[in-house]
Scaffold this motif. Structure first.
Motif, short mmCIF file in Angstrom:
data_model
loop_
_atom_site.label_atom_id
_atom_site.label_comp_id
_atom_site.label_asym_id
_atom_site.label_seq_id
_atom_site.Cartn_x
_atom_site.Cartn_y
_atom_site.Cartn_z
N VAL A 218 0.93 -1.29 0.00
CA VAL A 218 -0.03 0.16 -0.03
C VAL A 218 0.87 0.94 0.05
CG1 VAL A 218 -1.70 1.34 1.09
CG2 VAL A 218 -1.96 -1.06 1.12
N ALA A 219 1.88 1.25 0.66
CA ALA A 219 3.01 2.24 0.91
C ALA A 219 3.64 2.37 -0.70
CB ALA A 219 4.00 2.14 1.91
N ALA A 220 3.66 1.34 -1.35
CA ALA A 220 4.29 1.72 -2.58
C ALA A 220 3.13 2.36 -3.58
CB ALA A 220 4.75 0.29 -3.25
N TYR A 221 1.90 1.86 -3.54
CA TYR A 221 0.91 2.56 -4.34
C TYR A 221 0.75 4.04 -3.96
CZ TYR A 221 -0.77 -2.20 -5.62
OH TYR A 221 -0.88 -3.31 -6.07
N LEU A 222 0.83 4.17 -2.73
CA LEU A 222 0.89 5.80 -2.46
C LEU A 222 2.05 6.52 -2.69
CD1 LEU A 222 -1.05 5.33 0.97
CD2 LEU A 222 -1.63 6.85 -0.78
N GLY A 223 3.16 5.83 -2.92
CA GLY A 223 4.39 6.61 -3.57
C GLY A 223 4.13 6.97 -5.17
N GLU A 224 3.13 6.49 -5.82
CA GLU A 224 2.69 6.69 -7.12
C GLU A 224 1.60 7.63 -7.25
OE1 GLU A 224 1.40 2.93 -8.67
OE2 GLU A 224 3.47 2.24 -8.91
N HIS A 225 1.41 8.34 -8.34
CA HIS A 225 0.46 9.40 -8.34
C HIS A 225 -0.80 8.81 -8.69
CE1 HIS A 225 -1.55 13.32 -9.01
NE2 HIS A 225 -1.78 12.92 -10.12
N GLN A 226 -1.82 8.68 -7.64
CA GLN A 226 -3.14 7.99 -7.87
C GLN A 226 -4.17 9.20 -7.82
OE1 GLN A 226 -3.11 4.96 -8.21
NE2 GLN A 226 -1.08 4.27 -7.08
N PRO A 228 -7.06 11.42 -6.46
CA PRO A 228 -7.62 11.92 -5.18
C PRO A 228 -8.61 10.97 -4.42
CG PRO A 228 -7.67 13.79 -6.65
CD PRO A 228 -7.21 12.59 -7.31
N GLN A 229 -9.51 10.26 -5.09
CA GLN A 229 -10.29 9.62 -4.46
C GLN A 229 -9.44 8.08 -4.03
OE1 GLN A 229 -10.82 10.81 -7.40
NE2 GLN A 229 -12.54 12.26 -7.39
N VAL A 230 -8.68 7.62 -5.07
CA VAL A 230 -8.06 6.31 -4.76
C VAL A 230 -7.03 6.61 -3.56
CG1 VAL A 230 -6.34 4.89 -5.58
CG2 VAL A 230 -8.36 5.24 -6.88
N GLU A 231 -6.27 7.69 -3.65
CA GLU A 231 -5.20 8.16 -2.60
C GLU A 231 -5.84 8.18 -1.19
OE1 GLU A 231 -2.95 11.91 -2.16
OE2 GLU A 231 -1.50 10.63 -3.29
N HIS A 232 -7.03 8.73 -1.29
CA HIS A 232 -7.86 9.15 0.15
C HIS A 232 -8.03 7.71 0.94
CE1 HIS A 232 -10.19 11.56 2.94
NE2 HIS A 232 -11.07 10.61 2.82
N ARG A 233 -8.67 6.75 -0.12
CA ARG A 233 -9.21 5.40 0.66
C ARG A 233 -7.85 4.57 0.77
NH1 ARG A 233 -13.60 3.27 -3.51
NH2 ARG A 233 -13.55 1.30 -2.14
N LEU A 234 -6.65 4.71 0.07
CA LEU A 234 -5.42 4.14 0.27
C LEU A 234 -4.83 4.39 1.71
CD1 LEU A 234 -3.58 3.90 -2.97
CD2 LEU A 234 -4.54 1.91 -1.80
N ARG A 267 -1.28 8.56 12.03
CA ARG A 267 -0.76 9.58 10.79
C ARG A 267 -1.54 9.29 9.55
NH1 ARG A 267 5.08 8.44 13.12
NH2 ARG A 267 5.20 10.09 14.55
N ALA A 268 -1.71 8.01 9.18
CA ALA A 268 -2.38 7.47 8.09
C ALA A 268 -3.88 7.93 8.04
CB ALA A 268 -2.17 5.79 7.76
N SER A 269 -4.46 7.73 9.38
CA SER A 269 -5.87 8.11 9.27
C SER A 269 -5.89 9.66 9.47
CB SER A 269 -6.29 7.87 11.07
OG SER A 269 -6.22 6.52 11.14
N HIS A 270 -5.07 10.48 9.88
CA HIS A 270 -4.95 11.83 9.49
C HIS A 270 -4.78 12.43 8.15
CE1 HIS A 270 -3.03 15.96 9.89
NE2 HIS A 270 -4.13 15.96 10.74
N ALA A 271 -3.88 11.43 7.62
CA ALA A 271 -3.81 11.94 6.03
C ALA A 271 -5.27 11.54 5.16
CB ALA A 271 -2.59 11.09 5.44
N GLY A 272 -5.82 10.40 5.64
CA GLY A 272 -6.85 9.75 5.07
C GLY A 272 -8.24 10.60 5.37
N GLY A 273 -8.11 11.46 6.18
CA GLY A 273 -9.48 12.23 6.81
C GLY A 273 -10.33 11.25 7.57
#
Length: 483
Positions: A218-226, A228-234, A267-273
């Protein structure tokens, strides 16, 4: 210091196996101590090279504080000229090409300060990558060292968490184009849910590396440009996986690692709202503090959760937070405050409706409330058996009757608590019977928490005048704890 300037460490120091192992694990307490001992550098010299204060270096070496900021790791690498591969980093700028004339700024040095960086989404991704990488390659010796690590407490833990109350910031960085779609994210969400169910049912760390592997992906996926909707859920998936990794690490006795993953989950909860899950993470951190006899720290964590998510939490999560609050008060011996918080938990849970809150809080039902309340009454009963032990028996028995043995870790903890209650009441017949049930339940889980609680039951069976049934159950407890 530029690329042509030698670092302060002798090359043979970085060839030492113990130094390389400490660096690979990001165990800077050990690394700095070894550098002082074999490299001849003082704490002040280390601090100056890494752009840290001497006091900060001192707290790191003493184990009071751990380096989790990507910024600080990069500063240590640059200041001490530690090659990137020894720390799980890419080649550092001073490794790949010589610099002449005025030194140019290292891009990593442009990051925010240590206190701010962990609350930036990209720093959260970096932290996840480093944690999982170091964890997945741990050998037995590294695990043994991690078992000795203690959780951070007090201001060192609490002060940096103030970022939880602030909006997430962003930082632009070049990223590869990602093509993750809704279907793939749904599969990741489903996997995170399965891992959480495994942990709730079995406890222990048997599947911990599977969770870490998924978290790394999942961290690798977030290192790519997803999108906004996908990034939020990731980020939300990362938070749930990190939360599960935390409880699994805790159940394996890896206290510091557990805390690292709790911090990542927050921190991930914070980033994902996802403020509601973030509040749940803080409640988990509070529970860890309570098990380390730090009730005031736990209470501060619960209050932080309540403040940060007060407008969005549902009644079931609210009830769970009140039980953590009650636990803190019980540990302080504040009986009236414990009763007030327990009443608030009961009232909140009465307003909960099935299916209206996230799946991960569904476990918190009347049985869980009874078991938690019974455990806290048992804490009070150790000081005043006549006033609290009978009430503890009633609550724990209700929990056992309601949830059954399928929740193996909770079931085992309830059995152990019930046996202790009967010992406190002087009812040896029931105490021995429940102790046998407790041993049977403990055998069904690999949880180190269960074994720790069983260790607390053992002293009740010790004594020169112990009757034969008591000695028999003592032998069973000792046999299980020795395996």
């Amino acid at each position: 210091m530029d690329a042509t300037t030698p670092g302060p460490l002798a090359p043979d120091l970085l060839e030492r196996e113990d130094v390389r192992r400490a660096l690979a694990e990001h165990d800077f307490a050990a690394a700095f101590a070894l550098i002082k001992k074999y490299g001849g550098l003082s704490q002040n010299r280390i601090a100056s090279a890494c752009r840290l204060t001497p006091g900060k270096v001192s707290t790191i070496i003493s184990g009071q504080q751990q380096v989790t900021s990507f910024d600080v790791v990069c500063r240590i690498s640059g200041g001490l000229r530690i090659p990137g591969h020894l720390l799980g980093l890419a080649l550092r700028p001073w490794e790949s090409q010589p610099v002449r004339g005025e030194p140019t700024a290292d891009p990593e040095s442009e990051r925010l300060s240590t206190d701010e960086a962990p609350w930036r989404p990209d720093a959260t991704v970096d932290l996840a990558a480093h944690l999982t990488r170091s964890d997945l390659v741990m050998d037995r010796r590294a695990v043994t060292r991690s078992l000795a690590g203690t959780a951070i407490t007090g201001a060192a833990l609490l002060d940096p968490l103030e970022g939880w109350l602030q909006p997430a910031t962003s930082a632009a960085r070049p990223r590869r184009r990602g093509r993750l779609g809704t279907r793939e994210v749904e599969e990741l969400e489903s996997t995170a849910r399965v891992f959480r169910a495994w942990d709730h049912k079995y406890g222990g760390g048997l599947r911990r590396k599977a969770v870490l592997g998924q978290l790394s992906e999942v961290a690798a996926y977030l290192g790519e440009h997803q999108t906004p909707q996908v990034e939020h859920r990731l980020y939300q998936v990362m938070a749930q996986l990190a939360g599960t990794a935390a409880t699994m690490a805790w159940d394996s006795g890896l206290q510091r690692r557990a805390q690292n993953y709790y911090l990542l989950a927050l921190r991930a909860s914070h980033a994902g709202g996802d403020l509601v899950f973030g509040a749940n993470v803080l409640a988990g951190m509070a529970r860890q503090m309570l098990c380390h006899s730090r009730p005031q720290d736990a209470l501060e964590l619960v209050r932080l959760a309540q403040e940060g998510a007060r407008h969005v939490v549902g009644p079931r999560v609210c009830a769970m937070l009140h039980t953590r609050e009650a636990w803190s008060y019980a540990a302080m011996g504040r009986t009236a405050a414990f009763q007030r918080a327990t009443t608030q938990a009961t009232e909140s849970l009465a307003n909960a409706k099935k299916g209206e809150e996230p799946y991960w809080i569904a476990y918190f039902d009347e049985a869980e409330l009874a078991g938690t309340t019974g455990g806290r009454l048992l804490d009070l009963a150790r000081q005043n058996p006549e006033q609290h032990a009978e009430n503890a028996v009633t609550e724990i028995r209700q929990a056992l009757d309601s949830r059954g043995p399928e929740a193996s870790r909770s079931h085992a903890l309830d059995r152990i608590g019930l046996a202790q209650c009967h010992f406190l009441l002087g009812d040896l017949t029931r105490a021995v019977a429940e102790a046998h049930h407790a041993v049977d339940a403990a055998r069904a889980t690999r949880s180190s928490r269960v074994r720790a609680q069983l260790g607390e039951l053992y002293p009740y069976t010790v004594g020169g005048s112990a009757a034969r049934p008591v000695r028999e159950v003592r032998d069973r407890i000792r046999e299980l704890l020795s395996t």
